[in-house]
Enzyme design. Structure first.
Site, PDB file in Angstrom:
ATOM      1  N   CYS A   1      13.858  -8.142  34.265  1.00 45.83           N
ATOM      2  CA  CYS A   1      14.973  -8.483  33.395  1.00 45.83           C
ATOM      3  C   CYS A   1      14.561  -9.650  32.504  1.00 45.83           C
ATOM      4  CB  CYS A   1      16.173  -8.882  34.244  1.00 45.83           C
ATOM      5  SG  CYS A   1      17.600  -9.276  33.270  1.00 45.83           S
TER       6      CYS A   1
ATOM      7  N   ASN B   1       0.883   0.939  42.984  1.00 48.04           N
ATOM      8  CA  ASN B   1       1.247  -0.428  43.361  1.00 48.04           C
ATOM      9  C   ASN B   1       2.759  -0.648  43.483  1.00 48.04           C
ATOM     10  OD1 ASN B   1       0.538   0.073  40.490  1.00 48.04           O
ATOM     11  ND2 ASN B   1       1.636  -1.844  40.190  1.00 48.04           N
TER      12      ASN B   1
ATOM     13  N   SER C   1     -10.318  -5.005  43.408  1.00 48.77           N
ATOM     14  CA  SER C   1      -9.988  -6.410  43.153  1.00 48.77           C
ATOM     15  C   SER C   1      -9.849  -7.155  44.477  1.00 48.77           C
ATOM     16  CB  SER C   1      -8.666  -6.459  42.385  1.00 48.77           C
ATOM     17  OG  SER C   1      -8.316  -7.786  42.121  1.00 48.77           O
ATOM     18  N   ALA C   2     -10.542  -8.305  44.595  1.00 47.52           N
ATOM     19  CA  ALA C   2     -10.626  -9.000  45.890  1.00 47.52           C
ATOM     20  C   ALA C   2      -9.302  -9.615  46.358  1.00 47.52           C
ATOM     21  CB  ALA C   2     -11.692 -10.094  45.810  1.00 47.52           C
ATOM     22  N   HIS C   3      -8.439 -10.004  45.401  1.00 46.29           N
ATOM     23  CA  HIS C   3      -7.241 -10.736  45.844  1.00 46.29           C
ATOM     24  C   HIS C   3      -6.192  -9.839  46.491  1.00 46.29           C
ATOM     25  CE1 HIS C   3      -4.225 -10.108  42.448  1.00 46.29           C
ATOM     26  NE2 HIS C   3      -5.321  -9.686  41.857  1.00 46.29           N
TER      27      HIS C   3
ATOM     28  N   GLN D   1      -5.133  -0.958  45.057  1.00 42.64           N
ATOM     29  CA  GLN D   1      -4.148  -1.041  46.137  1.00 42.64           C
ATOM     30  C   GLN D   1      -4.603  -0.300  47.397  1.00 42.64           C
ATOM     31  OE1 GLN D   1      -1.304  -2.808  46.278  1.00 42.64           O
ATOM     32  NE2 GLN D   1      -1.390  -3.549  44.179  1.00 42.64           N
TER      33      GLN D   1
ATOM     34  N   THR E   1     -22.482 -15.515  33.311  1.00 42.69           N
ATOM     35  CA  THR E   1     -22.860 -16.037  34.632  1.00 42.69           C
ATOM     36  C   THR E   1     -21.860 -15.563  35.671  1.00 42.69           C
ATOM     37  OG1 THR E   1     -23.919 -17.941  33.632  1.00 42.69           O
ATOM     38  CG2 THR E   1     -23.266 -18.178  35.951  1.00 42.69           C
TER      39      THR E   1
HETATM   40  N1  PLP Z   1      -4.594  -1.876  39.319  1.00 43.43           N
HETATM   41  C1  PLP Z   1      -3.644  -1.909  40.252  1.00 43.43           C
HETATM   42  C2  PLP Z   1      -3.224  -0.645  40.916  1.00 43.43           C
HETATM   43  C3  PLP Z   1      -3.037  -3.124  40.625  1.00 43.43           C
HETATM   44  O1  PLP Z   1      -2.101  -3.143  41.552  1.00 43.43           O
HETATM   45  C4  PLP Z   1      -3.485  -4.300  39.976  1.00 43.43           C
HETATM   46  C5  PLP Z   1      -2.842  -5.591  40.276  1.00 43.43           C
HETATM   47  O2  PLP Z   1      -1.694  -5.665  40.633  1.00 43.43           O
HETATM   48  C6  PLP Z   1      -4.493  -4.208  39.008  1.00 43.43           C
HETATM   49  C7  PLP Z   1      -5.022  -2.982  38.701  1.00 43.43           C
HETATM   50  C8  PLP Z   1      -5.006  -5.427  38.301  1.00 43.43           C
HETATM   51  O3  PLP Z   1      -5.862  -6.138  39.146  1.00 43.43           O
HETATM   52  P1  PLP Z   1      -6.240  -7.672  38.830  1.00 43.43           P
HETATM   53  O4  PLP Z   1      -5.014  -8.465  39.152  1.00 43.43           O
HETATM   54  O5  PLP Z   1      -7.367  -7.978  39.760  1.00 43.43           O
HETATM   55  O6  PLP Z   1      -6.639  -7.748  37.417  1.00 43.43           O
END
Ligand code: PLP
Length: 401
Positions: free
Chosen positions: A342, A159, A217-219, A197, A255
């Protein structure tokens, strides 16, 4: 996006999170208006909601090439899926002190949990080193496998620097190891990848990748925040982290976050249709950004030159702090991020850049640009127009040498 355009803002932090696709919002709104039931209820409201949830599961099953829809378990996102995989495998293991192999550049969602369990004395852990480009070597992994190894967890794409790891090769290697262990009394090694990612851009077929467990992760792909899933291959048994009702085939109580699951499935449908075109565009814009930024003196691209996700370009700028660049860009309405945080005057260098061999001073000058399907050529031109001036001005003021 409309709101952003009116304010002339430029969003280049897609690796942190992506704007939700309007079609996803529409699907979620429709679901919330028309499907009020709990999918576990027996009456028609419940059954209608259940049908929609199972359609969503099937959409995802198809996209990742899983055998059974029951291999997809809905979660609250990447962090929960990572926890489920790691804690689930370790708690299920019958070994007194199981061994885990991961990498030194994992997201904190993996790294922190492994480090905690190691510190508390429950597990042994090995952290694979990476080279300057952020790549692990399969030979290193082979050397680390021990009789008590039960889990290998390697992220698909990083990431912070975007480097892609050889997941398919690792998966095939672990399958071979497991075959050779069948007759011995050694435990099976499970292979987990954090594909958070990678999901939008890379091959994600679980059979192709030879993975047992995969976190998504959907977002990160224009779906809603706070929802994701874990792929758990048939025959892989995890100890439950969430205990309660029997939802999600008894594997994750609570749920379901129904409207978000519907939104995530819609985002997957859109990805399936538009991925090729969007990837090409994002990659071209990312390359344009890289070429332009590297023309500025004292700038280095981090990560692997070729094996990287198409959306990410992270640089280190000599003799300035990334945070100062971030703030200067933010004042112009351009949103980016930095791996080094920082807090009260102490700069914590990014563990990823440190693992790649960057000094703390070099890491301080880190800025990550992450693009997405709504990024335009005009936006990248604007960044390239203002960046040299910002860097020049900050260098003049900088006490760093
Ligand atoms: N793993 C990686 C490589 C990510 O980049 C992120 C989020 O930045 C996560 C896990 C965590 O995902 P979530 O924000 O859906 O908990």
């Amino acid at each position: 996006m409309k709101q952003e355009k009116e304010k002339k803002q430029i969003y280049l932090d897609y690796s942190a999170t992506t704007p939700t696709d309007p079609r996803v919002i529409e699907a979620m709104t429709d679901f919330m208006k028309n499907y009020p039931g709990n999918p576990s209820s027996i009456h028609s409201f419940g059954r209608d909601a259940r049908n929609k949830i199972e359609d969503a599961r099937e959409t995802i099953r198809d996209f990742i090439g899983a055998d059974e829809a029951s291999e997809i378990i809905f979660t609250s996102g990447g962090t929960e899926s990572d926890s489920m995989a790691i804690l689930g495998v370790l708690e299920k293991s019958k070994i007194a002190k199981p061994h885990v192999i991961t990498t030194s550049i994992e997201h904190k969602a993996v790294l922190s949990i492994v480090q905690k369990l190691e510190k508390e004395g429950f597990i042994e852990a090995s952290y694979l080193k990476v080279d300057r480009d952020g790549k692990i070597s399969i030979e290193d992994l082979q050397k680390e496998i021990k009789h008590n190894t039960v889990l290998v967890s390697v992220m698909y794409a990083n990431n912070e620097i975007g480097t892609v790891q050889p997941i398919r090769e690792i998966g095939k290697y672990i399958e071979k190891i497991n075959k050779s262990r069948e007759k011995a009394a050694f435990p099976r090694v499970y292979f987990h990848t954090d594909a958070v990612q990678a999901f939008s851009y890379l091959k994600i077929n679980v059979k192709y990748l030879h993975v047992d467990l995969m976190s998504v992760s959907a977002h990160k792909f224009c779906g809603p925040k706070g929802v994701g899933f874990i792929y758990i291959k048939e025959g892989v048994y995890l100890e439950n982290v969430f205990i309660g009702g029997g939802q999600e085939f008894g594997k994750r109580a609570g749920t379901e976050n129904t409207q978000s699951i519907i939104g995530m499935a819609e985002a997957v449908k859109i990805l399936k249709k538009e991925q090729e075109k969007d990837t090409k565009k994002v990659k071209e814009l990312r390359d344009k950004l890289i070429q332009g930024a590297l023309k500025i003196e004292g700038v280095k691209l981090t990560g692997h030159p070729k094996d990287r996700i198409p959306s990410l370009a992270s640089f280190v700028f000599a003799n300035i702090e990334g945070e100062s660049i971030l703030i200067s860009l933010d004042l112009l309405g351009i949103a980016v991020s930095t791996g080094s945080a920082c807090t009260s005057g102490t700069l914590t260098p990014s563990h990823v850049l440190t693992a790649c061999g960057y000094t703390p001073v070099e890491s301080q000058g880190n800025i990550r640009f992450s693009l997405g399907k709504y990024t335009t050529k005009e936006e990248i031109n604007k960044v390239l127009e203002v960046l040299p001036g910002i860097v020049g001005r900050l260098r003049e003021m900088s006490p760093l040498e």
